[in-house]
Design a protein around this motif. Structure first.
Motif, mmCIF file in Angstrom:
data_model
loop_
_atom_site.group_PDB
_atom_site.id
_atom_site.type_symbol
_atom_site.label_atom_id
_atom_site.label_comp_id
_atom_site.label_asym_id
_atom_site.label_seq_id
_atom_site.Cartn_x
_atom_site.Cartn_y
_atom_site.Cartn_z
ATOM 1 N N ALA A 24 44.194 -36.464 7.281
ATOM 2 C CA ALA A 24 43.838 -37.426 8.326
ATOM 3 C C ALA A 24 44.864 -37.390 9.453
ATOM 4 O O ALA A 24 46.073 -37.290 9.214
ATOM 5 N N GLY A 25 44.380 -37.460 10.678
ATOM 6 C CA GLY A 25 45.260 -37.471 11.839
ATOM 7 C C GLY A 25 44.542 -38.038 13.049
ATOM 8 O O GLY A 25 43.439 -38.571 12.936
ATOM 9 N N GLU A 26 45.154 -37.926 14.197
ATOM 10 C CA GLU A 26 44.571 -38.455 15.425
ATOM 11 C C GLU A 26 43.906 -37.337 16.228
ATOM 12 O O GLU A 26 44.457 -36.242 16.352
ATOM 13 N N ARG A 27 42.738 -37.636 16.740
ATOM 14 C CA ARG A 27 41.993 -36.711 17.590
ATOM 15 C C ARG A 27 41.436 -37.475 18.794
ATOM 16 O O ARG A 27 41.201 -38.682 18.704
ATOM 17 N N PRO A 28 41.165 -36.797 19.894
ATOM 18 C CA PRO A 28 40.510 -37.469 21.019
ATOM 19 C C PRO A 28 39.097 -37.915 20.629
ATOM 20 O O PRO A 28 38.414 -37.226 19.868
ATOM 21 N N VAL A 29 38.688 -39.064 21.146
ATOM 22 C CA VAL A 29 37.311 -39.503 20.936
ATOM 23 C C VAL A 29 36.397 -38.593 21.752
ATOM 24 O O VAL A 29 36.616 -38.402 22.953
ATOM 25 N N PRO A 30 35.383 -37.978 21.135
ATOM 26 C CA PRO A 30 34.519 -37.057 21.887
ATOM 27 C C PRO A 30 33.644 -37.792 22.900
ATOM 28 O O PRO A 30 33.375 -38.992 22.769
ATOM 29 N N VAL A 31 33.211 -37.066 23.895
ATOM 30 C CA VAL A 31 32.369 -37.618 24.956
ATOM 31 C C VAL A 31 30.964 -37.040 24.811
ATOM 32 O O VAL A 31 30.811 -35.817 24.728
ATOM 33 N N PRO A 32 29.937 -37.883 24.763
ATOM 34 C CA PRO A 32 28.585 -37.356 24.576
ATOM 35 C C PRO A 32 28.106 -36.559 25.780
ATOM 36 O O PRO A 32 28.292 -36.967 26.933
ATOM 37 N N GLY A 33 27.486 -35.416 25.507
ATOM 38 C CA GLY A 33 26.905 -34.599 26.551
ATOM 39 C C GLY A 33 25.419 -34.906 26.699
ATOM 40 O O GLY A 33 24.910 -35.900 26.158
ATOM 41 N N ALA A 34 24.722 -34.046 27.386
ATOM 42 C CA ALA A 34 23.296 -34.256 27.632
ATOM 43 C C ALA A 34 22.532 -34.347 26.318
ATOM 44 O O ALA A 34 22.695 -33.495 25.434
ATOM 45 N N GLY A 35 21.735 -35.399 26.193
ATOM 46 C CA GLY A 35 20.905 -35.560 25.001
ATOM 47 C C GLY A 35 21.650 -35.978 23.756
ATOM 48 O O GLY A 35 21.093 -35.947 22.656
ATOM 49 N N GLN A 36 22.903 -36.406 23.890
ATOM 50 C CA GLN A 36 23.707 -36.788 22.731
ATOM 51 C C GLN A 36 24.016 -38.277 22.731
ATOM 52 O O GLN A 36 23.998 -38.942 23.774
ATOM 53 N N VAL A 37 24.309 -38.789 21.538
ATOM 54 C CA VAL A 37 24.816 -40.146 21.395
ATOM 55 C C VAL A 37 26.153 -40.080 20.672
ATOM 56 O O VAL A 37 26.393 -39.179 19.862
ATOM 57 N N LEU A 38 27.036 -41.005 21.004
ATOM 58 C CA LEU A 38 28.310 -41.144 20.299
ATOM 59 C C LEU A 38 28.164 -42.286 19.308
ATOM 60 O O LEU A 38 27.815 -43.398 19.686
ATOM 61 N N ILE A 39 28.418 -41.990 18.038
ATOM 62 C CA ILE A 39 28.273 -42.983 16.978
ATOM 63 C C ILE A 39 29.649 -43.486 16.557
ATOM 64 O O ILE A 39 30.555 -42.687 16.290
ATOM 65 N N LYS A 40 29.802 -44.802 16.533
ATOM 66 C CA LYS A 40 30.974 -45.391 15.893
ATOM 67 C C LYS A 40 30.672 -45.399 14.405
ATOM 68 O O LYS A 40 29.795 -46.131 13.933
ATOM 69 N N VAL A 41 31.349 -44.551 13.673
ATOM 70 C CA VAL A 41 30.971 -44.264 12.293
ATOM 71 C C VAL A 41 31.389 -45.388 11.352
ATOM 72 O O VAL A 41 32.565 -45.774 11.301
#
Length: 333
Positions: A24-41
């Protein structure tokens, strides 16, 4: 809507090897592209392909997240251009291209489904990989229909418990294989008419006896080469063998005469490399044909155990014992 954080906790694969390479570590939060959704898991399913990826045997396809995790459920945190079906904070579940072992994950909207009101997000996270796979392979590719016979190998795996229940709910009869008396009992409890302990019995002989020599219409196989001959012998005339995984050797000798005389079909598939439009089509079919069965209580989501995200290594260790019955799920927090 509150502002999204810049970073998130995620579990990465550092090297190749045992569960300990999940860190486990830190990563940038991804940014949704065309046709995508970002899910808070809120929860993410653990699957055998994750284990193979960790071992270096199933690398992420080009352009896909290198983080493990092929399914997740949570709430919509952001949407990309052209993604219009789901509002912010809507509860969703999705088949992912990777990246589920994280606090935030990208999903193609086409492969994202709404979570029914009475369903927990832990249950929802255990649906996409198994139910998409079973629906596509058993019913679309395998053509199983009401009154038909299905042989399922690995009856207490996430795929197995799903295949047994869906087949029974849609009017088919199921024979399942498993590796212990307890697992065989679980298969029977899910609706199988016969459970075969493969450590003690020959599944071909059991199929022959149970079907009065006719054989089954569809075999859903996760073993591969070692089972090929007996799988083919277990099929009825015009039967279909559908392979979705293999353990050990992937190459085997095929008796073409048996295929010709019995008019058999041998096929297989893997979902991760399929294009978004294919996954979207499967998603729509699952939403129309499968979710109503779950909501009605005719099919249930079988959860073996849950682990916090940071304990992904322990979840993999649990899977590798092969003692689990149903799905293993990672949870936020």
């Amino acid at each position: 809507m509150s502002a999204l954080p810049q970073t998130m906790t995620a579990v990465a694969i550092e090297g190749k090897g045992g569960p300990e390479v999940l860190v486990a570590g830190e990563r940038p939060v991804p940014v949704p592209g065309a046709g995508q959704v970002l899910i808070k898991v809120a929860a993410a399913g653990v699957n055998r392909p994750d284990v193979l990826q960790r071992m270096g045997l199933y690398p992420a396809p080009k352009g896909h997240s290198e983080l493990p995790g092929l399914e997740a459920a949570g709430t919509v945190a952001a949407v990309g251009p052209g993604a219009e079906r789901f509002r912010i904070d809507a509860p969703v579940m999705a088949l992912l291209n990777g990246g589920g072992y994280a606090e935030y994950a990208l999903a193609e909207e086409a492969a994202t489904l709404p979570v029914p009101p009475a369903m927990s997000l832990v249950e929802a996270a255990a649906i996409p990989e198994a139910f998409f796979t079973v629906w596509h392979n058993v019913f679309e590719r395998g053509g199983l229909t009401s009154g038909g016979w299905l042989l399922v190998h690995g009856g207490t795996s996430g795929i197995g418990v799903t295949a047994i229940q869906l087949a029974v709910a849609l009017g088919a009869k199921v024979i399942a294989t498993a590796g212990s008396p307890e697992k065989c009992a679980a298969c029977l409890g899910l609706g199988a008419v016969r459970a075969v302990n493969y450590r003690e019995e020959d599944f071909f002989e059991a199929v022959k006896a149970e079907t009065a020599g006719r054989g089954v219409d569809v075999v859903l196989d996760i073993v591969g080469a070692a089972y090929l001959e007996r799988n083919l012998r277990s099929l009825a005339d015009d039967g279909r063998l559908v392979n979705i995984a293999h353990q050990g050797e992937s190459k085997a000798t095929l008796d073409m005469m048996r295929l010709m005389l019995k008019r058999l079909t041998v096929t297989g598939s893997t979902l991760r490399i399929r294009p978004t439009e294919v996954k979207g089509g499967i998603a729509r079919a699952v939403e129309a044909n499968v979710l109503p069965l779950i909501v009605a209580g005719k099919v249930r989501v079988v959860i073996d155990s849950t682990f916090p995200l940071r304990e992904a290594a322990a979840a993999h260790a649990r899977m590798e014992t092969s003692q689990h019955i149903g799905k293993i799920v990672l949870t936020a927090g």
